[in-house]
Design an enzyme around this catalytic site. Structure first.
Site, mmCIF file in Angstrom:
data_model
loop_
_atom_site.group_PDB
_atom_site.id
_atom_site.type_symbol
_atom_site.label_atom_id
_atom_site.label_comp_id
_atom_site.label_asym_id
_atom_site.label_seq_id
_atom_site.Cartn_x
_atom_site.Cartn_y
_atom_site.Cartn_z
ATOM 1 N N SER A 43 23.227 30.242 29.370
ATOM 2 C CA SER A 43 23.018 30.122 27.931
ATOM 3 C C SER A 43 21.730 29.344 27.649
ATOM 4 O O SER A 43 20.702 29.626 28.257
ATOM 5 C CB SER A 43 24.237 29.454 27.287
ATOM 6 O OG SER A 43 24.199 29.575 25.876
ATOM 7 N N ASP A 205 26.440 35.991 26.190
ATOM 8 C CA ASP A 205 26.339 34.641 26.734
ATOM 9 C C ASP A 205 26.993 34.514 28.102
ATOM 10 O O ASP A 205 28.122 34.940 28.318
ATOM 11 C CB ASP A 205 26.974 33.651 25.757
ATOM 12 C CG ASP A 205 26.482 32.245 25.991
ATOM 13 O OD1 ASP A 205 26.820 31.667 27.048
ATOM 14 O OD2 ASP A 205 25.754 31.725 25.134
#
Length: 381
Positions: A43, A205
């Site tokens: 991320s 993500d």
């Protein structure tokens, strides 16, 4: 022995990592090169990881460059947050309801993070990664994303020759040339930012369905792990029986717990699993470990916030753009405590970023003796 740096995800919470790295840079000798041959990020932590790996100078200079990027950051540089942009996102969501839930023209999300792509391209020269590997400054750098079609956690990596791909249950490692698409995919917080297509699959993500966050570093040859988390959960008592109950969970509080379950819980569980394996290895006879066993002791150093980042976020929600603040207020996301968890992922504003960098630096300095020992350097006089 090969050190690995593991930077977890968490949107704006990743500013905490910069403070920790700043302290590490101060503990190293002047002009020292990167002490982490393996760098892994997920991320927003993936953006930090690649920024470090793609820098030509000393480790201190790389961290200084990373800090300047974060200190100059604003929400507008990460996502479009005007009333018009918010209205367009809501419109696309509504339109998807008559298209089997599929976005028309591009993937659906609450926010448009197109500005982030421009920031990544301006800040990172991806060609320098191969140069760093060729110089021996870095052995491998990896970025983790989650495939929405396969449900697989995919570690995209660049590494020196001899490193092989791997496949395990719902997780794989694939050699590639990293680019902005990999960072956009890895940092695409579910529902908030749109998925990114890489080859034949859409990815989001990397923290989602990341069953073993420490695994990529080990596959890439690391023996020792330096882990920077973004949660104070490891220091917080589990029992909240004495907490005063004022109302049922707000929508923002529920979303915050879902985000935490993706970004935080899997890392903490994997650290606990590593500690149990290390204890087992210490108890086993040395002869049994030498007879083809894959078990080995993995030294680790964990730095995590000493304060609740949700509380800090709750004190800084006024720094958010009006449209985002309105959305969060309507769902209970501006309340201090658990309600502001969702806000902490979107608070790319200087007051919050600066607070987290200072906290990360202070927390690392409190453990400077352990960090210096881990890195094999003496404490500065």
């Amino acid at each position: 022995m090969k050190n690995a740096l593991i930077l977890s995800g968490g949107g704006a919470r990743a500013a905490y990592q910069v403070g920790v790295l700043k302290a590490v840079a101060e503990l190293l000798p002047a002009g020292a090169k990167n002490p982490f041959p393996v760098i892994c990020g997920t991320s927003a932590g993936a953006i930090n990881a690649v920024t470090l790996a793609a820098y030509d100078g000393s480790f201190a200079q790389a961290v200084e460059s990373l800090e300047s990027i974060w200190m100059d950051l604003s929400p507008e540089q990460v996502y479009r947050c005007g009333w018009g942009a918010m209205g367009s996102s809501v419109g696309r969501l509504m339109l998807s309801l008559v298209n089997r839930g599929v976005g028309v023209g591009k993937p659906i999300a609450l926010l448009d993070n197109t500005p982030l792509r421009g920031l990544i391209k301006r800040s990172i020269n991806f060609e320098k990664i191969d140069r760093a590997i060729a110089r021996g400054d870095v052995d491998a750098v990896c970025v983790t994303a989650t495939g929405y079609q396969s449900g697989r956690s995919m570690c995209f990596y660049q590494a020196k020759t001899g490193t092989e791909d791997w496949t395990r249950y719902r997780r794989s490692g694939r050699r590639t040339l990293l680019n902005a698409d990999h960072l956009m995919a890895s940092s695409a917080i579910p529902t908030m930012f749109p998925a990114t297509r890489i080859e034949f699959e859409y990815f989001g993500d990397g923290a989602v369905r990341q069953l073993a966050p420490l695994s990529p570093a080990l596959h890439l040859g690391a023996d020792r792990l330096f882990i920077v988390g973004v949660s104070a959960n490891r220091e917080r008592p589990e029992s909240l029986a004495g907490a005063k109950l004022t109302h049922s969970p707000s929508l923002a509080q529920i979303v915050g717990h879902l985000l935490n379950s993706a970004f935080i819980d899997s890392l903490e569980s994997d650290i606990e699993r590593l500690d149990r394996i290390n204890k087992l290895v210490e108890l086993l006879p040395k002869e049994s470990l030498e007879e083809g066993s894959t078990l080995r002791y993995i030294d680790r150093q964990v730095i995590s916030p000493s304060q609740e980042l949700d509380m800090i976020a709750g004190q800084n929600t006024a720094s958010l753009p009006p449209s985002v603040r309105f959305l969060l207020r309507a769902t209970g996301g501006t309340e201090s405590g658990a309600g502001s968890t969702a806000a902490s992922y979107l608070l790319f504003a200087r007051p919050f970023v600066e607070s987290l960098i200072e906290l990360g630096y202070r927390d690392a300095m409190w453990q400077r003796g352990d960090i210096a020992k881990f890195l094999g350097v003496g404490l500065p006089v």
